[in-house]
Structures are given as structure tokens and as C-alpha cells.
Design an enzyme around this catalytic site. Sequence first.
Site, PDB file in Angstrom:
ATOM      1  N   ASP A  88      43.218  45.212  36.501  1.00  0.00           N
ATOM      2  CA  ASP A  88      43.957  44.123  37.128  1.00  0.00           C
ATOM      3  C   ASP A  88      44.877  43.448  36.116  1.00  0.00           C
ATOM      4  O   ASP A  88      44.682  43.526  34.908  1.00  0.00           O
ATOM      5  CB  ASP A  88      43.012  43.095  37.727  1.00  0.00           C
ATOM      6  CG  ASP A  88      42.133  42.406  36.688  1.00  0.00           C
ATOM      7  OD1 ASP A  88      41.429  43.126  35.948  1.00  0.00           O
ATOM      8  OD2 ASP A  88      42.144  41.158  36.598  1.00  0.00           O
ATOM      9  N   GLU A  93      39.134  41.125  35.967  1.00  0.00           N
ATOM     10  CA  GLU A  93      38.844  40.460  34.698  1.00  0.00           C
ATOM     11  C   GLU A  93      39.654  39.187  34.548  1.00  0.00           C
ATOM     12  O   GLU A  93      39.167  38.182  34.004  1.00  0.00           O
ATOM     13  CB  GLU A  93      39.125  41.422  33.539  1.00  0.00           C
ATOM     14  CG  GLU A  93      38.685  40.923  32.168  1.00  0.00           C
ATOM     15  CD  GLU A  93      39.752  40.137  31.411  1.00  0.00           C
ATOM     16  OE1 GLU A  93      39.453  39.636  30.311  1.00  0.00           O
ATOM     17  OE2 GLU A  93      40.899  40.016  31.933  1.00  0.00           O
TER      18      GLU A  93
END
Length: 419
Positions: A90, A183
Amino acid sequence: MNPQSHVTINRKRLLERFLRYVRIDTAADPSSDGYPSSDKQRTLAELLADELAAMSITDAHIDENALVWGTVPATNGGGSPTVALVAHVDTSPEAPSDSVSPQVIQAYQGGDISLPAGNAITLAGCPALESLVGKTLITTDGRTLLGGDDKAGVAIIMELAQTLIENPHLQHGEVRVLFTCDEEIGRGTDKIDLAKVDAMVAYTIDGGGAGIVDVETFSADAATVHFTGYNIHPAIAKGVMVNAMRAAADFIAGLPRMHLSPESTSERQGFIHPHSIHGGVGDVTVELILRSFDSKELADYADLVRKTANAAAEKTQGVKVSVDVRRQYRNLREGLEKLPQAVDFAEQAFQNLGRKCSKEIVRGGTDGSQLTEKGLPTPNLSSGQHNIHSVTEFACLDEMAQATEHLVELLSLWNEQRS
């Protein structure tokens, strides 16, 4: 000391991987309760699983949570610790990430870098540029972030896996590959099964620049402050309307600016950071993060948030306020002390390669912060990222290749630790 396992990294292939990955929009969505928070993260996860399988990694797969798993088999006959390598797919939701258009600068000549969309990467804003003359840089076009955080780490691990498979003379134990989601919004380890990781040590490849071993992170909590008022048409509002926005504004204004905000602190100083506000007259929610290298200090920050919120509510008669504080992660240092070899070997690998390195603190957190807290010691290593979370973000291919070489040497050191 000469490296135990010299190998030439395929820079062209590493660059092609990175360019392929950054073109896929994978921004996390903090407003979503799902995991992953955005379906587009799964798009990259599926590509990575397919690429691992194409390398002949037989257990390569994507699980129900879009985590990508794979194992590079040991070449040493077994008996040495399994090492896990972790990166996240991400990207930050704090900058545009749609239609990333990477720009490759071969043999950077020095000076400021003008970007096609009108922005510029300046020496004043990024002093690290001075040390990158002659190197290959990858920038954005100035409209979006690049995604080097952490697709540089993803590309490094993928290239390492293929390098190990193509060079069976390199001696190493099992290498567990793991790519996580979310994250950037603090949920990267939520769905990780440590029994499935089954490793003695892990490394997140999620750091800036080159030659750095991150051995401390912030300890972190999050806070949500919710103000409730009463909305009514402004034409008939006198004596009736209760404007929650005024209380929220007073709350934010009441938080310390000069000694406890991210824009006024550095090095080991902590902060309270209001980063999101949404709502209207009837209801306003303010989201904050609390950060300190001393975990105990977070309780003081939370108390200050509560006192400031209550004082703001009292200034606007009729407003009600609630404060919710949530634990996020704790300082990496606290868990790394249980396995000092995790850092020692990372330093030794740099020395074996004839490179300088430094142990640093990082004013943020990584998946490694939470993995370490859960019992898997996980330092963070450089991956060639620069100016992260911004439209002037860039990555250095030379530093990415060096990071891959470092991992080869690091694995050879763990290979010598036979049970």
C-alpha cells in the site's frame, strides 16, 4: 573482509519491476474498516504472487487477506534460521496516487530537478541529492507520489528472490517472503499469522536512503476526538444552535504548536498531530496521532488531548465531547534487545561489502514495530526511498541495487548460524 557471496544484481530487471509496481495505484483507505482497506491493493498482490510462482517458488500464494507469501528454499541443506523479508504494497493516502507517471533520470547531473507538472525536487528541500550525482533516479511527474514507500522494498525483495533462485551457489537458509497491506494506516500486521511466518528474525525493507539500519521507532497511539453540537437553520439559530465546529477549532488551536507538533520537533522529540478533521455544525471528528520514543510519555500526551478537548467544549455552551485513545505500536528497540544478532549481522553485512552504515532512529513506524512487539525481532533496512508521501518523492536505483546486495550478504551471515 570480502563478501562471502558476491553476485551481480540485474539492475535493468530491478528497474523494470519497480516501474511496473509503481504504476499500480495501491493507496490505503483510512475510512474503510475492511482488510485490505482498498481492493486495488489486491491487484498488486495478485501480480506479485504470480511473479513469485513464475520464479518456481512452489508455495507462492495470496491469502484471503491479500497478503502475499512465498519461500525461497534453503540451499544449505537446512539447519540455519529462517529469515523473513517484509515489505508493504500500500501507499500513503496523504498524497494523490492515481495514474503515477514515473520519470527515469539516468546519470543525474546535480542541481534541482524540474518535474513535468511544474513542481521541483530541490537541493534545499532534499540535501541527499548532493550524494546522488551520477546515479539513476526515478521521480514522479510532479502530480502524484511515486510509491517508493514501499514499492522500492517490494521490488528489492522480488529481485532478491529471483537472484537467489538463479544463483544456487549462494548459501542461505529458508527465506520467507511476505508482502502486507495497509501499513500506511497502521494495520499492516493485523492479519499476519506468526506461526505461518515461522522465522527467527525478520527485516522490513522500508527505510530511506542507503546504509541505514533503523533500530528505534516511535511508540504510537491514535486518538479520536468527537464534538457533538446541535444544527438548525441559521435564520432561527439564536439561542438554539450549538456549533461543534467552533469547539473543534478551539481544540486544535489549544494544542501546543511550538514544542509538541511535528512541524516544530525533530530527532528524539515526540509530538501530538491533528491530521484529519471532518463534520459540520452538528458533529465534528478530529483524528490525531501521538508519538514518542518513550512509551510512558504517550499517557501524558493522551491526558493533554483530553484536557484540551474538555476545555474547548466548555467554551461553547451545549457542546459535548468524547475522546477515544487507541494503542498502535511500540518502540522497535524494546524487542530488538532480545535478539542482538538481528542488528549485529545487518551491520556486519555492510562491513563485509566495504560500505559505511549507521544505526538510526526513525520518526515513524514500520510493520517491524508491531512484528517485534509480537515477538519477531524485525529491524528496518534502507531501500532507496526519498521525500516519501509527497509529489516530489523519488527513489535511487543504485541504492536499491545496493540494498539487494546487502540482503544477499546478510542471508549468508544467518546461514552460518546452524542449530
